[in-house]
Design a protein around this motif. Structure first.
Motif, PDB file in Angstrom:
ATOM      1  N   THR A   1     -23.881  24.474 -16.852  1.00 19.36           N
ATOM      2  CA  THR A   1     -22.951  24.146 -16.414  1.00 19.36           C
ATOM      3  C   THR A   1     -22.258  22.855 -16.687  1.00 19.36           C
ATOM      4  O   THR A   1     -22.470  22.046 -15.482  1.00 19.36           O
TER       5      THR A   1
ATOM      6  N   TYR B   1     -19.841  19.170 -17.022  1.00 15.84           N
ATOM      7  CA  TYR B   1     -18.547  18.711 -16.974  1.00 15.84           C
ATOM      8  C   TYR B   1     -17.185  18.536 -17.844  1.00 15.84           C
ATOM      9  O   TYR B   1     -17.770  18.289 -18.552  1.00 15.84           O
TER      10      TYR B   1
ATOM     11  N   ARG C   1     -16.962  14.228 -15.881  1.00 17.80           N
ATOM     12  CA  ARG C   1     -18.384  14.021 -17.354  1.00 17.80           C
ATOM     13  C   ARG C   1     -19.047  12.298 -17.570  1.00 17.80           C
ATOM     14  O   ARG C   1     -19.809  11.747 -17.178  1.00 17.80           O
TER      15      ARG C   1
ATOM     16  N   LEU D   1     -19.203  10.492 -13.740  1.00 19.48           N
ATOM     17  CA  LEU D   1     -20.645  10.650 -13.203  1.00 19.48           C
ATOM     18  C   LEU D   1     -21.835   9.213 -13.931  1.00 19.48           C
ATOM     19  O   LEU D   1     -22.252   8.960 -13.404  1.00 19.48           O
TER      20      LEU D   1
ATOM     21  N   SER E   1     -28.342  15.284 -13.164  1.00 23.58           N
ATOM     22  CA  SER E   1     -26.894  15.817 -12.629  1.00 23.58           C
ATOM     23  C   SER E   1     -25.656  15.913 -13.035  1.00 23.58           C
ATOM     24  O   SER E   1     -24.679  17.337 -12.705  1.00 23.58           O
TER      25      SER E   1
ATOM     26  N   SER F   1     -26.251  19.065 -15.687  1.00 25.99           N
ATOM     27  CA  SER F   1     -27.205  20.646 -14.748  1.00 25.99           C
ATOM     28  C   SER F   1     -27.944  21.306 -15.687  1.00 25.99           C
ATOM     29  O   SER F   1     -28.189  22.872 -15.692  1.00 25.99           O
TER      30      SER F   1
ATOM     31  N   SER G   1     -25.966  23.439  -5.880  1.00 30.50           N
ATOM     32  CA  SER G   1     -26.534  23.012  -7.046  1.00 30.50           C
ATOM     33  C   SER G   1     -25.647  21.096  -7.038  1.00 30.50           C
ATOM     34  O   SER G   1     -27.003  20.325  -6.425  1.00 30.50           O
ATOM     35  N   TYR G   2     -24.058  21.171  -6.691  1.00 27.29           N
ATOM     36  CA  TYR G   2     -24.264  20.146  -6.416  1.00 27.29           C
ATOM     37  C   TYR G   2     -24.196  19.278  -4.987  1.00 27.29           C
ATOM     38  O   TYR G   2     -23.736  18.136  -5.423  1.00 27.29           O
TER      39      TYR G   2
ATOM     40  N   TYR H   1     -26.766  19.446  -3.201  1.00 23.23           N
ATOM     41  CA  TYR H   1     -28.174  18.390  -3.670  1.00 23.23           C
ATOM     42  C   TYR H   1     -28.046  17.048  -4.314  1.00 23.23           C
ATOM     43  O   TYR H   1     -28.463  17.004  -3.724  1.00 23.23           O
ATOM     44  N   GLU H   2     -27.498  17.966  -5.449  1.00 22.66           N
ATOM     45  CA  GLU H   2     -27.311  15.965  -6.682  1.00 22.66           C
ATOM     46  C   GLU H   2     -26.661  15.077  -5.320  1.00 22.66           C
ATOM     47  O   GLU H   2     -27.246  14.346  -5.504  1.00 22.66           O
ATOM     48  N   ILE H   3     -25.724  15.545  -4.876  1.00 23.94           N
ATOM     49  CA  ILE H   3     -25.182  14.117  -3.867  1.00 23.94           C
ATOM     50  C   ILE H   3     -25.763  13.604  -2.950  1.00 23.94           C
ATOM     51  O   ILE H   3     -26.299  12.485  -3.238  1.00 23.94           O
TER      52      ILE H   3
END
Length: 345
Positions: free
Chosen positions: A25, A27, A32, A35, A93, A96, A290-291, A293-295
Protein backbone atom coordinates in the motif's frame (compact mmCIF):
# COMPACT_ATOMS: atom_id res chain seq x y z
CA UNK A 1 -1.44 -4.79 13.85
CA UNK A 2 -3.89 -5.40 11.10
CA UNK A 3 -4.30 -8.53 9.06
CA UNK A 4 -3.15 -8.49 5.45
CA UNK A 5 -6.07 -8.90 3.12
CA UNK A 6 -6.05 -11.19 0.09
CA UNK A 7 -4.64 -9.41 -2.93
CA UNK A 8 -7.08 -8.38 -5.58
CA UNK A 9 -6.31 -8.41 -9.29
CA UNK A 10 -5.24 -4.78 -9.25
CA UNK A 11 -3.43 -4.83 -5.91
CA UNK A 12 0.29 -4.18 -5.77
CA UNK A 13 2.35 -6.84 -4.06
CA UNK A 14 5.63 -6.60 -2.16
CA UNK A 15 6.94 -9.42 -4.35
CA UNK A 16 5.26 -9.75 -7.74
CA UNK A 17 4.48 -13.29 -8.89
CA UNK A 18 5.28 -14.72 -5.46
CA UNK A 19 2.55 -16.75 -3.80
CA UNK A 20 1.73 -15.47 -0.30
CA UNK A 21 3.24 -12.03 -0.87
CA UNK A 22 1.99 -9.17 1.28
CA UNK A 23 -0.18 -6.49 -0.30
CA UNK A 24 1.74 -3.27 -0.86
CA UNK A 25 0.00 0.00 0.00
CA UNK A 26 2.44 2.67 -1.22
CA UNK A 27 2.07 6.38 -0.59
CA UNK A 28 1.81 8.88 -3.41
CA UNK A 29 5.09 10.64 -4.34
CA UNK A 30 4.48 13.78 -2.23
CA UNK A 31 3.73 12.12 1.14
CA UNK A 32 6.35 9.50 0.38
CA UNK A 33 9.07 12.13 0.03
CA UNK A 34 7.93 13.88 3.21
CA UNK A 35 7.95 10.64 5.21
CA UNK A 36 11.39 9.63 3.96
CA UNK A 37 12.69 13.10 4.83
CA UNK A 38 11.22 13.07 8.36
CA UNK A 39 12.36 9.51 9.12
CA UNK A 40 15.81 9.97 7.59
CA UNK A 41 16.31 13.19 9.57
CA UNK A 42 15.52 11.32 12.79
CA UNK A 43 17.95 8.53 11.92
CA UNK A 44 20.76 10.94 10.99
CA UNK A 45 20.22 12.98 14.16
CA UNK A 46 20.20 9.82 16.30
CA UNK A 47 23.44 8.60 14.74
CA UNK A 48 25.51 11.79 14.60
CA UNK A 49 23.98 13.49 17.67
CA UNK A 50 24.71 10.54 19.93
CA UNK A 51 28.11 10.03 18.31
CA UNK A 52 28.99 13.59 19.34
CA UNK A 53 27.85 12.84 22.90
CA UNK A 54 30.04 9.74 23.08
CA UNK A 55 33.10 11.47 21.57
CA UNK A 56 32.69 14.48 23.89
CA UNK A 57 32.52 12.45 27.08
CA UNK A 58 35.17 9.87 26.17
CA UNK A 59 37.67 12.36 24.68
CA UNK A 60 37.62 15.22 27.18
CA UNK A 61 39.09 14.11 30.50
CA UNK A 62 37.18 16.78 32.39
CA UNK A 63 33.96 14.92 31.53
CA UNK A 64 35.16 11.59 32.88
CA UNK A 65 32.73 11.03 35.75
CA UNK A 66 30.43 8.16 36.78
CA UNK A 67 27.32 10.04 35.64
CA UNK A 68 28.80 11.02 32.29
CA UNK A 69 29.96 7.46 31.60
CA UNK A 70 26.35 6.38 32.07
CA UNK A 71 25.23 9.15 29.71
CA UNK A 72 27.81 8.04 27.11
CA UNK A 73 26.58 4.45 27.37
CA UNK A 74 22.99 5.67 27.02
CA UNK A 75 24.06 7.58 23.90
CA UNK A 76 25.58 4.36 22.56
CA UNK A 77 22.21 2.60 22.87
CA UNK A 78 20.48 5.48 21.08
CA UNK A 79 23.25 5.50 18.44
CA UNK A 80 22.65 1.80 17.75
CA UNK A 81 18.93 2.47 17.35
CA UNK A 82 19.82 4.99 14.66
CA UNK A 83 22.13 2.49 12.92
CA UNK A 84 20.40 -0.88 13.24
CA UNK A 85 16.71 -0.06 13.67
CA UNK A 86 15.58 3.26 12.19
CA UNK A 87 16.86 2.92 8.58
CA UNK A 88 15.16 -0.43 8.03
CA UNK A 89 11.99 0.64 9.84
CA UNK A 90 11.94 3.69 7.56
CA UNK A 91 11.69 1.48 4.46
CA UNK A 92 9.07 -0.73 6.11
CA UNK A 93 6.96 2.24 7.18
CA UNK A 94 7.00 4.03 3.82
CA UNK A 95 6.93 1.05 1.45
CA UNK A 96 4.65 -1.06 3.71
CA UNK A 97 6.91 -4.01 2.90
CA UNK A 98 9.88 -5.72 4.53
CA UNK A 99 12.58 -6.45 1.96
CA UNK A 100 15.35 -7.62 4.27
CA UNK A 101 14.39 -11.26 4.94
CA UNK A 102 12.88 -13.14 7.85
CA UNK A 103 16.18 -13.70 9.64
CA UNK A 104 17.01 -10.02 9.69
CA UNK A 105 13.43 -9.28 10.78
CA UNK A 106 14.09 -11.24 13.97
CA UNK A 107 17.45 -9.52 14.46
CA UNK A 108 15.88 -6.12 13.84
CA UNK A 109 13.11 -6.78 16.37
CA UNK A 110 15.66 -8.09 18.87
CA UNK A 111 17.74 -4.91 18.55
CA UNK A 112 14.60 -2.77 18.81
CA UNK A 113 13.57 -4.31 22.13
CA UNK A 114 17.09 -4.65 23.54
CA UNK A 115 18.13 -1.05 22.95
CA UNK A 116 14.81 0.25 24.29
CA UNK A 117 15.27 -1.57 27.59
CA UNK A 118 18.97 -0.69 27.66
CA UNK A 119 18.01 3.00 27.46
CA UNK A 120 15.41 2.52 30.17
CA UNK A 121 17.83 0.76 32.53
CA UNK A 122 20.47 3.44 31.93
CA UNK A 123 17.95 6.15 32.79
CA UNK A 124 16.92 4.26 35.92
CA UNK A 125 20.51 4.00 37.14
CA UNK A 126 21.08 7.67 36.28
CA UNK A 127 18.07 8.58 38.43
CA UNK A 128 19.58 6.63 41.33
CA UNK A 129 22.88 8.41 40.75
CA UNK A 130 21.17 11.83 40.75
CA UNK A 131 19.15 10.99 43.87
CA UNK A 132 22.31 10.21 45.83
CA UNK A 133 24.08 13.27 44.40
CA UNK A 134 21.29 15.68 45.39
CA UNK A 135 20.35 14.21 48.76
CA UNK A 136 23.93 13.68 49.96
CA UNK A 137 26.30 15.62 47.65
CA UNK A 138 29.35 15.52 49.92
CA UNK A 139 29.28 11.73 50.41
CA UNK A 140 28.18 11.02 46.82
CA UNK A 141 31.72 10.68 45.34
CA UNK A 142 32.44 7.77 47.67
CA UNK A 143 29.10 6.04 47.02
CA UNK A 144 28.75 6.24 43.23
CA UNK A 145 32.24 5.58 41.90
CA UNK A 146 33.44 4.78 38.39
CA UNK A 147 33.45 1.07 39.22
CA UNK A 148 29.83 1.26 40.42
CA UNK A 149 28.95 3.10 37.22
CA UNK A 150 30.65 0.33 35.24
CA UNK A 151 28.53 -2.30 36.97
CA UNK A 152 25.38 -0.33 36.18
CA UNK A 153 26.42 -0.04 32.53
CA UNK A 154 27.09 -3.79 32.36
CA UNK A 155 23.69 -4.63 33.80
CA UNK A 156 22.02 -2.14 31.43
CA UNK A 157 23.46 -3.99 28.44
CA UNK A 158 23.58 -7.63 29.46
CA UNK A 159 20.03 -8.03 30.79
CA UNK A 160 18.21 -6.41 27.80
CA UNK A 161 20.32 -8.30 25.25
CA UNK A 162 19.81 -11.61 27.05
CA UNK A 163 16.07 -11.01 27.42
CA UNK A 164 15.40 -9.97 23.81
CA UNK A 165 17.63 -12.72 22.42
CA UNK A 166 15.83 -15.33 24.48
CA UNK A 167 12.38 -14.14 23.45
CA UNK A 168 12.95 -13.71 19.71
CA UNK A 169 15.44 -16.48 18.95
CA UNK A 170 13.74 -19.30 20.86
CA UNK A 171 10.28 -18.68 19.39
CA UNK A 172 8.57 -18.38 22.78
CA UNK A 173 7.14 -15.01 21.81
CA UNK A 174 4.32 -16.55 19.73
CA UNK A 175 3.61 -19.73 21.75
CA UNK A 176 -0.11 -20.41 21.35
CA UNK A 177 -0.42 -17.83 18.57
CA UNK A 178 1.21 -19.76 15.72
CA UNK A 179 -1.85 -19.54 13.46
CA UNK A 180 -2.21 -15.80 14.02
CA UNK A 181 1.52 -15.30 13.46
CA UNK A 182 1.33 -17.21 10.18
CA UNK A 183 -1.66 -15.15 9.03
CA UNK A 184 -0.02 -11.84 9.87
CA UNK A 185 3.36 -12.61 8.38
CA UNK A 186 3.01 -12.96 4.66
CA UNK A 187 6.10 -12.75 2.45
CA UNK A 188 7.37 -9.19 2.71
CA UNK A 189 6.07 -8.58 6.22
CA UNK A 190 7.85 -8.19 9.55
CA UNK A 191 5.29 -8.34 12.35
CA UNK A 192 6.48 -10.53 15.19
CA UNK A 193 3.59 -11.60 17.40
CA UNK A 194 4.08 -11.60 21.17
CA UNK A 195 1.67 -13.54 23.36
CA UNK A 196 0.01 -12.14 26.46
CA UNK A 197 2.48 -13.71 28.89
CA UNK A 198 5.48 -11.97 27.33
CA UNK A 199 3.50 -8.77 26.85
CA UNK A 200 2.95 -8.73 30.61
CA UNK A 201 6.66 -9.34 31.15
CA UNK A 202 7.41 -6.43 28.82
CA UNK A 203 4.92 -4.32 30.72
CA UNK A 204 6.53 -5.10 34.07
CA UNK A 205 10.06 -4.60 32.73
CA UNK A 206 9.05 -1.19 31.42
CA UNK A 207 6.92 0.14 34.26
CA UNK A 208 8.97 -1.11 37.22
CA UNK A 209 12.03 1.05 36.34
CA UNK A 210 9.62 3.80 35.27
CA UNK A 211 8.00 3.87 38.72
CA UNK A 212 11.45 3.89 40.35
CA UNK A 213 12.44 6.91 38.25
CA UNK A 214 9.21 8.78 38.98
CA UNK A 215 9.57 8.20 42.74
CA UNK A 216 13.25 9.18 42.79
CA UNK A 217 12.85 12.33 40.68
CA UNK A 218 9.83 13.37 42.75
CA UNK A 219 12.01 13.02 45.85
CA UNK A 220 14.83 14.91 44.13
CA UNK A 221 12.66 17.91 43.37
CA UNK A 222 11.22 17.94 46.89
CA UNK A 223 14.74 17.96 48.31
CA UNK A 224 15.77 20.62 45.79
CA UNK A 225 12.94 22.90 46.92
CA UNK A 226 13.97 22.51 50.56
CA UNK A 227 17.60 23.25 49.66
CA UNK A 228 16.57 26.35 47.73
CA UNK A 229 14.66 27.68 50.72
CA UNK A 230 17.63 27.04 53.01
CA UNK A 231 19.95 28.86 50.62
CA UNK A 232 17.64 31.87 50.58
CA UNK A 233 17.68 32.00 54.37
CA UNK A 234 21.45 31.89 54.70
CA UNK A 235 23.09 35.20 55.47
CA UNK A 236 25.94 35.50 52.96
CA UNK A 237 28.00 37.62 55.39
CA UNK A 238 28.19 34.99 58.09
CA UNK A 239 28.18 31.71 56.13
CA UNK A 240 31.27 29.62 56.51
CA UNK A 241 33.42 28.44 53.64
CA UNK A 242 32.17 24.87 54.00
CA UNK A 243 28.62 26.13 53.80
CA UNK A 244 29.44 28.02 50.61
CA UNK A 245 30.89 24.84 49.11
CA UNK A 246 27.79 22.87 50.05
CA UNK A 247 25.58 25.45 48.37
CA UNK A 248 27.66 25.41 45.20
CA UNK A 249 27.63 21.61 45.04
CA UNK A 250 23.90 21.46 45.76
CA UNK A 251 23.15 23.94 42.95
CA UNK A 252 25.26 21.99 40.45
CA UNK A 253 23.69 18.64 41.34
CA UNK A 254 20.15 20.06 41.19
CA UNK A 255 20.80 21.49 37.74
CA UNK A 256 22.11 18.15 36.48
CA UNK A 257 19.13 16.36 38.03
CA UNK A 258 16.73 18.78 36.33
CA UNK A 259 18.29 18.21 32.90
CA UNK A 260 18.30 14.45 33.27
CA UNK A 261 14.76 14.59 34.63
CA UNK A 262 13.71 16.23 31.36
CA UNK A 263 15.43 13.36 29.53
CA UNK A 264 13.37 10.86 31.54
CA UNK A 265 10.11 12.71 30.83
CA UNK A 266 10.95 12.79 27.11
CA UNK A 267 11.60 9.03 27.20
CA UNK A 268 8.29 8.30 28.92
CA UNK A 269 6.27 10.52 26.58
CA UNK A 270 7.90 8.83 23.59
CA UNK A 271 7.47 5.23 24.73
CA UNK A 272 4.25 5.17 26.77
CA UNK A 273 1.87 5.24 23.76
CA UNK A 274 3.65 2.28 22.16
CA UNK A 275 3.81 0.23 25.37
CA UNK A 276 0.17 0.88 26.30
CA UNK A 277 -0.99 0.06 22.78
CA UNK A 278 1.04 -3.17 22.77
CA UNK A 279 -0.56 -4.27 26.04
CA UNK A 280 -4.10 -3.48 24.93
CA UNK A 281 -3.55 -4.87 21.43
CA UNK A 282 -2.49 -8.28 22.75
CA UNK A 283 -5.88 -8.71 24.41
CA UNK A 284 -7.84 -7.54 21.36
CA UNK A 285 -6.21 -9.82 18.80
CA UNK A 286 -3.74 -7.33 17.28
CA UNK A 287 -6.32 -5.06 15.68
CA UNK A 288 -4.33 -1.82 15.73
CA UNK A 289 -4.21 -0.41 12.17
CA UNK A 290 -0.74 -0.65 10.65
CA UNK A 291 -0.41 3.13 10.20
CA UNK A 292 -1.23 3.73 13.88
CA UNK A 293 1.33 1.11 14.88
CA UNK A 294 3.96 2.83 12.70
CA UNK A 295 3.17 6.22 14.27
CA UNK A 296 3.70 4.80 17.76
CA UNK A 297 6.92 3.09 16.64
CA UNK A 298 8.40 6.26 15.19
CA UNK A 299 7.31 8.29 18.17
CA UNK A 300 9.45 5.97 20.28
CA UNK A 301 12.33 5.85 17.76
CA UNK A 302 12.58 9.63 17.74
CA UNK A 303 13.42 9.54 21.43
CA UNK A 304 16.89 8.36 20.42
CA UNK A 305 17.31 11.62 18.51
CA UNK A 306 15.96 13.83 21.30
CA UNK A 307 18.58 13.29 23.96
CA UNK A 308 21.46 15.05 22.12
CA UNK A 309 19.16 18.02 21.53
CA UNK A 310 18.33 18.13 25.25
CA UNK A 311 22.03 18.06 26.17
CA UNK A 312 22.82 20.79 23.61
CA UNK A 313 20.01 22.93 25.03
CA UNK A 314 20.86 22.58 28.73
CA UNK A 315 24.59 21.73 28.85
CA UNK A 316 26.89 24.62 27.77
CA UNK A 317 29.90 22.28 28.03
CA UNK A 318 28.34 20.01 25.41
CA UNK A 319 27.87 22.90 23.00
CA UNK A 320 31.53 23.87 23.44
CA UNK A 321 32.63 20.26 23.00
CA UNK A 322 30.65 20.04 19.73
CA UNK A 323 32.37 23.19 18.47
CA UNK A 324 35.79 21.76 19.26
CA UNK A 325 34.95 18.47 17.55
CA UNK A 326 33.46 20.04 14.42
CA UNK A 327 36.36 22.51 14.00
CA UNK A 328 38.86 19.66 14.27
CA UNK A 329 40.58 20.94 17.40
CA UNK A 330 40.18 17.52 19.07
CA UNK A 331 43.02 16.14 16.92
CA UNK A 332 45.52 18.28 18.81
CA UNK A 333 47.61 16.43 21.42
CA UNK A 334 46.47 18.62 24.31
CA UNK A 335 42.80 18.77 23.34
CA UNK A 336 41.71 16.12 25.85
CA UNK A 337 42.72 18.37 28.75
CA UNK A 338 40.85 21.47 27.55
CA UNK A 339 38.76 23.08 30.30
CA UNK A 340 35.23 23.01 28.88
CA UNK A 341 33.91 25.03 31.82
CA UNK A 342 36.44 27.88 31.77
CA UNK A 343 34.35 30.11 29.50
CA UNK A 344 31.00 29.17 30.95
CA UNK A 345 29.05 31.48 33.15
Amino acid sequence: MSHNSSPSASAQLCYENVTGSCVKTPYSPGPRLILYTVFAFGAVLAVFGNLLVMISILHFKQLHSPTNFLIASLACADFLVGVTVMPFSMVRSVESCWYFGRSFCAFHSCCDVAFCYSSLFHLCFISIDRYIAVTDPLVYPTKFTVSVSGICIGVSWVLPLAYSGTVFYTGVNDDGLEELSSALNCIGGCQLVINQFWIWIDFLLFFTPTCVMIILYSSIFLVARKQAKKIENINSKVEELSGTYKIRVAKRERKAAKTLGITVVAFLISWLPYMIDSLIDSFLGFVTPSYVYEIFCWFSYYNSALNPLIYALFYPWFRRAIKLIITGQVIKDSSSTINLFSKLA
